[in-house]
Design a protein around this motif. Structure first.
Motif, PDB file in Angstrom:
ATOM      1  N   PHE A   1      33.367 -38.974 -82.274  1.00  0.00           N
ATOM      2  CA  PHE A   1      33.868 -39.293 -83.616  1.00  0.00           C
ATOM      3  C   PHE A   1      35.193 -38.576 -83.863  1.00  0.00           C
ATOM      4  N   LEU A   2      35.229 -37.295 -83.560  1.00  0.00           N
ATOM      5  CA  LEU A   2      36.446 -36.515 -83.809  1.00  0.00           C
ATOM      6  C   LEU A   2      37.603 -36.996 -82.935  1.00  0.00           C
ATOM      7  N   LYS A   3      37.329 -37.293 -81.664  1.00  0.00           N
ATOM      8  CA  LYS A   3      38.387 -37.802 -80.785  1.00  0.00           C
ATOM      9  C   LYS A   3      38.931 -39.139 -81.283  1.00  0.00           C
ATOM     10  N   LEU A   4      38.042 -39.989 -81.784  1.00  0.00           N
ATOM     11  CA  LEU A   4      38.478 -41.286 -82.331  1.00  0.00           C
ATOM     12  C   LEU A   4      39.383 -41.103 -83.559  1.00  0.00           C
ATOM     13  N   HIS A   5      39.280 -39.942 -84.187  1.00  0.00           N
ATOM     14  CA  HIS A   5      40.104 -39.621 -85.362  1.00  0.00           C
ATOM     15  C   HIS A   5      41.226 -38.636 -84.992  1.00  0.00           C
ATOM     16  N   ASP A   6      41.576 -38.594 -83.688  1.00  0.00           N
ATOM     17  CA  ASP A   6      42.675 -37.776 -83.170  1.00  0.00           C
ATOM     18  C   ASP A   6      42.534 -36.287 -83.455  1.00  0.00           C
ATOM     19  N   VAL A   7      41.317 -35.796 -83.407  1.00  0.00           N
ATOM     20  CA  VAL A   7      41.066 -34.367 -83.604  1.00  0.00           C
ATOM     21  C   VAL A   7      40.764 -33.729 -82.258  1.00  0.00           C
ATOM     22  N   GLN A   8      41.533 -32.718 -81.921  1.00  0.00           N
ATOM     23  CA  GLN A   8      41.276 -31.934 -80.722  1.00  0.00           C
ATOM     24  C   GLN A   8      40.501 -30.696 -81.139  1.00  0.00           C
ATOM     25  N   LEU A   9      39.412 -30.412 -80.451  1.00  0.00           N
ATOM     26  CA  LEU A   9      38.655 -29.210 -80.769  1.00  0.00           C
ATOM     27  C   LEU A   9      39.455 -27.986 -80.373  1.00  0.00           C
ATOM     28  N   PRO A  10      39.483 -26.977 -81.232  1.00  0.00           N
ATOM     29  CA  PRO A  10      40.207 -25.744 -80.921  1.00  0.00           C
ATOM     30  C   PRO A  10      39.588 -25.042 -79.710  1.00  0.00           C
ATOM     31  N   LYS A  11      40.402 -24.272 -79.020  1.00  0.00           N
ATOM     32  CA  LYS A  11      39.912 -23.455 -77.909  1.00  0.00           C
ATOM     33  C   LYS A  11      39.169 -22.266 -78.494  1.00  0.00           C
ATOM     34  N   MET A  12      38.128 -21.860 -77.813  1.00  0.00           N
ATOM     35  CA  MET A  12      37.336 -20.712 -78.278  1.00  0.00           C
ATOM     36  C   MET A  12      38.043 -19.422 -77.944  1.00  0.00           C
TER      37      MET A  12
END
Length: 95
Positions: free
Chosen positions: A84-95
């Motif tokens: 879902f997030l990728k489809l909305h152009d969201v990259q998960l932050p690095k830990m």
């Protein structure tokens, strides 16, 4: 006098422990601050999940629509949430 329409938001937080949290609010900045203060939802009160970072939000004219988006997000697997997030152009932050 122009009346301002009320907005309702569905939002996603990236927690310090790498988990994702979806929520609903009418004031994004205040809600994120509340989560980070440890006074938000039970889930984000856990110290290891803070600080949280707002990574996605979507506004709605109707409260029902924002609550529905929150409900559907929360009832998905982590893998589906990431899609879902990728489809909305969201990259998960690095830990």
């Amino acid at each position: 006098m122009v009346e301002k329409k009320r907005e309702f938001f569905f939002y996603v937080l990236f927690c310090a422990d790498g988990t994702l949290y979806g929520g609903f609010t009418v004031d994004l900045a205040q809600r994120v601050a509340t989560h980070n203060a440890g006074n938000g939802a039970k889930y984000t009160r856990v110290k290891s999940r803070r600080p949280v970072r707002l990574i996605y939000s979507e506004s709605y004219e109707k409260k029902h629509d924002a609550l529905s988006a929150e409900y559907h997000f929360k009832h998905q697997t982590r893998a589906a949430k990431i899609v879902f997030l990728k489809l909305h152009d969201v990259q998960l932050p690095k830990m």
